[in-house]
Design an enzyme around this catalytic site. Sequence first.
Site, PDB file in Angstrom:
ATOM      1  N   GLY A  11       0.861  -1.379   0.102  1.00 59.64           N
ATOM      2  CA  GLY A  11      -0.037  -0.027  -0.118  1.00 59.64           C
ATOM      3  C   GLY A  11       0.776   1.187  -0.027  1.00 59.64           C
ATOM      4  N   VAL A  33       4.362   3.611  -1.321  1.00 59.67           N
ATOM      5  CA  VAL A  33       4.821   4.130  -2.639  1.00 59.67           C
ATOM      6  C   VAL A  33       5.998   3.419  -3.336  1.00 59.67           C
ATOM      7  CG1 VAL A  33       6.642   5.695  -1.409  1.00 59.67           C
ATOM      8  CG2 VAL A  33       5.694   6.123  -3.707  1.00 59.67           C
ATOM      9  N   CYS A  40      10.716 -11.135   8.989  1.00 64.40           N
ATOM     10  CA  CYS A  40       9.685 -10.996   8.250  1.00 64.40           C
ATOM     11  C   CYS A  40       9.932 -11.185   6.589  1.00 64.40           C
ATOM     12  CB  CYS A  40       9.232  -9.716   8.188  1.00 64.40           C
ATOM     13  SG  CYS A  40       7.633  -9.397   7.356  1.00 64.40           S
ATOM     14  N   CYS A  58       5.745  -3.185  13.126  1.00 63.54           N
ATOM     15  CA  CYS A  58       4.234  -3.257  12.790  1.00 63.54           C
ATOM     16  C   CYS A  58       3.304  -3.748  13.994  1.00 63.54           C
ATOM     17  CB  CYS A  58       3.959  -3.831  11.452  1.00 63.54           C
ATOM     18  SG  CYS A  58       4.232  -5.658  11.463  1.00 63.54           S
TER      19      CYS A  58
END
Length: 378
Positions: free
Chosen positions: A13, A15, A105, A202
Amino acid sequence: MASRGRVLVAMSGGVDSSVTAYLLKSQGYECAGATMRLACTRRLDEEGARTCCSLSDIEDAAATAARLGIPHRVIDLRPVFEREVVEKFVRTYRAGATPNPCIDCNRYLKFGALLDHALEEGFDYIATGHYARVECARGAWELRRGADAAKDQSYVLYSLTQERLAHVLLPLGGLGKEADVRRIAREQGLSSAEKPDSQGICFVGDDDFASFIERRDGRSLPEGDVLDRDGRVIGRHRGALRYTIGQRKGLGVAAAHPLYVTALDVEANTVTLGGVEDLMAGSLVAHDWIWSAPAARCEELMAAAGEDGAPVAAKIRYHQPDQEARMSLVDARAGAAGGVRIDFTRPQRGIAPGQAVVVYEGDTVLGGGCVTAVGGGR
């Protein structure tokens, strides 16, 4: 024009991934977007701090894919994320070490489960918006630094092996963030053009790791003693996990000279403070080692190392400048499970178990691993 291959673009989501999808489609690849559903599913306006993986981000990624005219899918990887990233983060923190969940991740989610999904679905490649380069040289794959030194992300990608690199596209590796990527996004009318970069971890959100663990455990961290370098009690702490090696602020101990956290003992529940000289170390040992460079090159390098080790450039932090060092094997288990010793030409400040160390030869990543021991030199 014939397709150059099928690419599953990891779209967050933001840029970077939006421009990644645009560039690859423009270059003749058959693209589809995929957004991983992980643990952070609240909307941005409920989170406060700017993190990734919210429902708002999933919606932004889907909207960008629609604008580009490519299909989009959401892949639920929450079980893998919980097991390989969150649980490992908590386990490492509880042990008093310094985890790096972004590296995990990338290793287990983006270039692990998501890449496996892409290959199973018949895609040739997976693509991300990382600022690093994948190039083929002398019949093998090389992971190289991004052209924009300020944005280079090769440090967090060292787990990409030859097998993985063969299926990875990183189209932003030769571009700059502000001069190129945001400009392209504006020119193409992408809604993410001015979207701020994600900050922090996150699944923590506020970067208060200790409070996150307290909420997860359902109990407060125990208080304990703060010690000086000689083991004398000089104060009390509110939980050893609230501190990190090298920390200076928020120690709650008055002194005539600057004090830093130099050691954590989770079993004894103590925090040790000392001077900056106590943070310096000349060497480290790392395990869970992964070679990113071709095996033949690594074997050649280590075979020629001699007793003093092979000359390399090493980094123990994301944005740290290269540090001159020598690398040698510390046991007979060469390969992914082997141990590596790094001896620095100049002592390094604040090396901590759990950190990643990544070694380079020029612009090429040779490999990396997890720091398991810190020493003072040969």
